[in-house]
Design a protein around this motif. Structure first.
Motif, PDB file in Angstrom:
ATOM      1  N   ARG A 118       0.813  -1.211   0.000  1.00  0.00           N
ATOM      2  CA  ARG A 118       0.000   0.000   0.000  1.00  0.00           C
ATOM      3  C   ARG A 118       0.851   1.268   0.000  1.00  0.00           C
ATOM      4  NH1 ARG A 118      -4.604   0.243   4.412  1.00  0.00           N
ATOM      5  NH2 ARG A 118      -5.204  -1.578   3.168  1.00  0.00           N
ATOM      6  N   LEU A 119       1.950   1.261   0.756  1.00  0.00           N
ATOM      7  CA  LEU A 119       2.801   2.443   0.817  1.00  0.00           C
ATOM      8  C   LEU A 119       3.458   2.710  -0.544  1.00  0.00           C
ATOM      9  CD1 LEU A 119       3.875   4.638   2.684  1.00  0.00           C
ATOM     10  CD2 LEU A 119       5.787   3.123   3.272  1.00  0.00           C
ATOM     11  N   ARG A 120       3.927   1.647  -1.206  1.00  0.00           N
ATOM     12  CA  ARG A 120       4.525   1.816  -2.526  1.00  0.00           C
ATOM     13  C   ARG A 120       3.497   2.331  -3.531  1.00  0.00           C
ATOM     14  NH1 ARG A 120       8.797  -3.036  -3.905  1.00  0.00           N
ATOM     15  NH2 ARG A 120      10.032  -2.916  -2.011  1.00  0.00           N
ATOM     16  N   LEU A 121       2.279   1.786  -3.453  1.00  0.00           N
ATOM     17  CA  LEU A 121       1.231   2.217  -4.370  1.00  0.00           C
ATOM     18  C   LEU A 121       0.898   3.685  -4.162  1.00  0.00           C
ATOM     19  CD1 LEU A 121      -0.539   0.992  -6.569  1.00  0.00           C
ATOM     20  CD2 LEU A 121      -2.269   0.506  -4.836  1.00  0.00           C
ATOM     21  N   THR A 122       0.878   4.128  -2.902  1.00  0.00           N
ATOM     22  CA  THR A 122       0.600   5.538  -2.595  1.00  0.00           C
ATOM     23  C   THR A 122       1.682   6.444  -3.160  1.00  0.00           C
ATOM     24  OG1 THR A 122      -0.554   4.896  -0.558  1.00  0.00           O
ATOM     25  CG2 THR A 122       0.168   7.183  -0.744  1.00  0.00           C
ATOM     26  N   PHE A 123       2.949   6.085  -2.943  1.00  0.00           N
ATOM     27  CA  PHE A 123       4.055   6.886  -3.459  1.00  0.00           C
ATOM     28  C   PHE A 123       4.021   6.954  -4.986  1.00  0.00           C
ATOM     29  CE2 PHE A 123       6.709   6.054   0.543  1.00  0.00           C
ATOM     30  CZ  PHE A 123       6.394   7.304   1.059  1.00  0.00           C
ATOM     31  N   ALA A 124       3.727   5.822  -5.642  1.00  0.00           N
ATOM     32  CA  ALA A 124       3.698   5.796  -7.100  1.00  0.00           C
ATOM     33  C   ALA A 124       2.606   6.714  -7.640  1.00  0.00           C
ATOM     34  CB  ALA A 124       3.482   4.367  -7.586  1.00  0.00           C
ATOM     35  N   LYS A 125       1.430   6.694  -7.029  1.00  0.00           N
ATOM     36  CA  LYS A 125       0.332   7.538  -7.504  1.00  0.00           C
ATOM     37  C   LYS A 125       0.614   9.020  -7.247  1.00  0.00           C
ATOM     38  CE  LYS A 125      -3.359   4.126  -7.409  1.00  0.00           C
ATOM     39  NZ  LYS A 125      -4.736   3.819  -7.021  1.00  0.00           N
ATOM     40  N   LEU A 126       1.193   9.320  -6.070  1.00  0.00           N
ATOM     41  CA  LEU A 126       1.541  10.705  -5.792  1.00  0.00           C
ATOM     42  C   LEU A 126       2.582  11.221  -6.782  1.00  0.00           C
ATOM     43  CD1 LEU A 126       1.708  10.845  -1.884  1.00  0.00           C
ATOM     44  CD2 LEU A 126       0.097  12.026  -3.373  1.00  0.00           C
ATOM     45  N   ALA A 127       3.594  10.384  -7.062  1.00  0.00           N
ATOM     46  CA  ALA A 127       4.647  10.796  -7.984  1.00  0.00           C
ATOM     47  C   ALA A 127       4.104  11.022  -9.385  1.00  0.00           C
ATOM     48  CB  ALA A 127       5.748   9.736  -8.009  1.00  0.00           C
ATOM     49  N   ALA A 128       3.061  10.283  -9.749  1.00  0.00           N
ATOM     50  CA  ALA A 128       2.489  10.426 -11.092  1.00  0.00           C
ATOM     51  C   ALA A 128       1.511  11.588 -11.180  1.00  0.00           C
ATOM     52  CB  ALA A 128       1.787   9.130 -11.483  1.00  0.00           C
ATOM     53  N   ILE A 129       0.702  11.770 -10.153  1.00  0.00           N
ATOM     54  CA  ILE A 129      -0.404  12.722 -10.232  1.00  0.00           C
ATOM     55  C   ILE A 129       0.007  14.140  -9.829  1.00  0.00           C
ATOM     56  CG2 ILE A 129      -2.669  13.277  -9.275  1.00  0.00           C
ATOM     57  CD1 ILE A 129      -3.145  10.261  -9.019  1.00  0.00           C
ATOM     58  N   LEU A 130       0.855  14.274  -8.803  1.00  0.00           N
ATOM     59  CA  LEU A 130       1.177  15.589  -8.266  1.00  0.00           C
ATOM     60  C   LEU A 130       1.783  16.533  -9.310  1.00  0.00           C
ATOM     61  CD1 LEU A 130       1.010  17.230  -5.692  1.00  0.00           C
ATOM     62  CD2 LEU A 130       3.298  16.420  -5.063  1.00  0.00           C
ATOM     63  N   PRO A 131       2.791  16.082 -10.109  1.00  0.00           N
ATOM     64  CA  PRO A 131       3.329  17.003 -11.125  1.00  0.00           C
ATOM     65  C   PRO A 131       2.283  17.453 -12.145  1.00  0.00           C
ATOM     66  CG  PRO A 131       4.801  15.147 -10.794  1.00  0.00           C
ATOM     67  CD  PRO A 131       3.540  14.820 -10.071  1.00  0.00           C
ATOM     68  N   VAL A 132       1.382  16.554 -12.521  1.00  0.00           N
ATOM     69  CA  VAL A 132       0.338  16.907 -13.478  1.00  0.00           C
ATOM     70  C   VAL A 132      -0.611  17.930 -12.876  1.00  0.00           C
ATOM     71  CG1 VAL A 132      -1.590  16.007 -14.840  1.00  0.00           C
ATOM     72  CG2 VAL A 132       0.501  14.677 -14.624  1.00  0.00           C
TER      73      VAL A 132
END
Length: 285
Positions: A25-39
């Motif tokens: 879950r922690l890895r999935l959260t980091f991956a989504k934040l890294a993808a969505i936040l810059p956009v």
């Protein structure tokens, strides 16, 4: 498919179902934040720089961000980070591979014994001498004795030649490597398939193939000319439509119990088909 094959080879995917481990879950959260936040930041900067009306800005941000995140950014990020997401930690991966290296091997054994007291006990004693653990046992009466089917686990150092030597006193001995799927409750599986056939009688050939791990023969010319093997690896059952279904299973003869189950499924399909025909008749016909 090629990516899945590489994952299985790398030890990431399950050997039975081929699925990758569920991401932490922690890895999935980091991956989504890294993808969505810059956009999100880039779109907010671009829209606010244009100074559109408030409602237009909100609508534009909501629609654009949602479309980009769902259809472009998040799927791309999941593909790029797939190995990192689904792979366990280094120490966990090493421990898992060590456990797999030490895991017992699973074998399916078929052997015909004389139908007299003590024969099965002697067989189990010889297997115990190899540290083989019997996980499943089915006994099928046949002409001149009984056909025993066993699923056993052995240390990794034990191979098929060792098992064949241990049970050489039996007749028609056969040994195959197998998986944990061989331990699935056969009665439950048969009931589920029977329910499938009742709901749709046309499922009969597929249900029999799944139940017995067999292949449906579609070459009618080979059936008519008798070109199929007669070594017990061919099974015929009545068909409510075409008169006959033929199944083959290379290197693994069908047992009498398996034949009885397949014929019973055929009877269930015929009864279900007859009932469907009666239900389809209008009153008075």
């Amino acid at each position: 498919m090629e990516q899945l094959r590489r994952s299985v080879t790398a030890g990431m995917a399950c050997d039975v179902c081929g699925r990758l481990p569920h991401p932490h879950r922690l890895r999935l959260t980091f991956a989504k934040l890294a993808a969505i936040l810059p956009v999100e930041l880039a779109l907010h900067v671009a829209v606010l720089a244009l100074h559109p009306p408030y409602l237009a800005a909100v609508a534009l941000l909501a629609v654009t961000t949602t479309a980009l995140v769902i259809w472009v950014v998040e799927p791309s990020a999941m593909r790029l980070l797939r190995r990192w997401l689904h792979a366990p930690g280094h120490h966990l991966r090493r421990r898992t591979r060590d456990e797999l290296a030490q895991a017992p091997s699973l074998w399916r054994i078929r052997v015909t014994l004389d139908d007299r007291a003590g024969e099965l006990e002697r067989l189990t004693h010889r297997l115990a001498e190899l540290d083989a653990n019997i996980l499943g046992l089915h006994v099928h009466p046949v002409d001149g004795g009984v056909r025993d089917e066993l699923v056993v686990s052995t240390p990794d150092t034990i191979g098929p030649d060792d098992l064949l030597l241990a049970i050489a006193d039996g007749r028609d001995v056969q040994v195959w490597p197998t998986t944990a799927l061989a331990l699935v409750d056969g009665q439950t599986q048969a009931l589920n398939l029977a329910a499938r056939v009742v709901a749709d009688p046309a499922e009969l050939p597929h249900a029999v193939s799944e139940l017995l791990g067999a292949r449906l023969v579609t070459d009618q010319l080979a059936i008519a000319k008798g070109l199929l093997p007669e070594d017990g690896t061919m099974l015929k059952i009545p068909s409510p439509w075409s008169g006959l279904f033929v199944f083959t299973r290379t290197g693994e003869p069908f047992t009498p119990a398996e034949s009885a189950r397949a014929h019973r499924l055929a009877q269930v399909a015929e009864l279900a088909r007859d009932q469907d025909c009666l239900d389809g008749l209008a009153p008075g016909q």
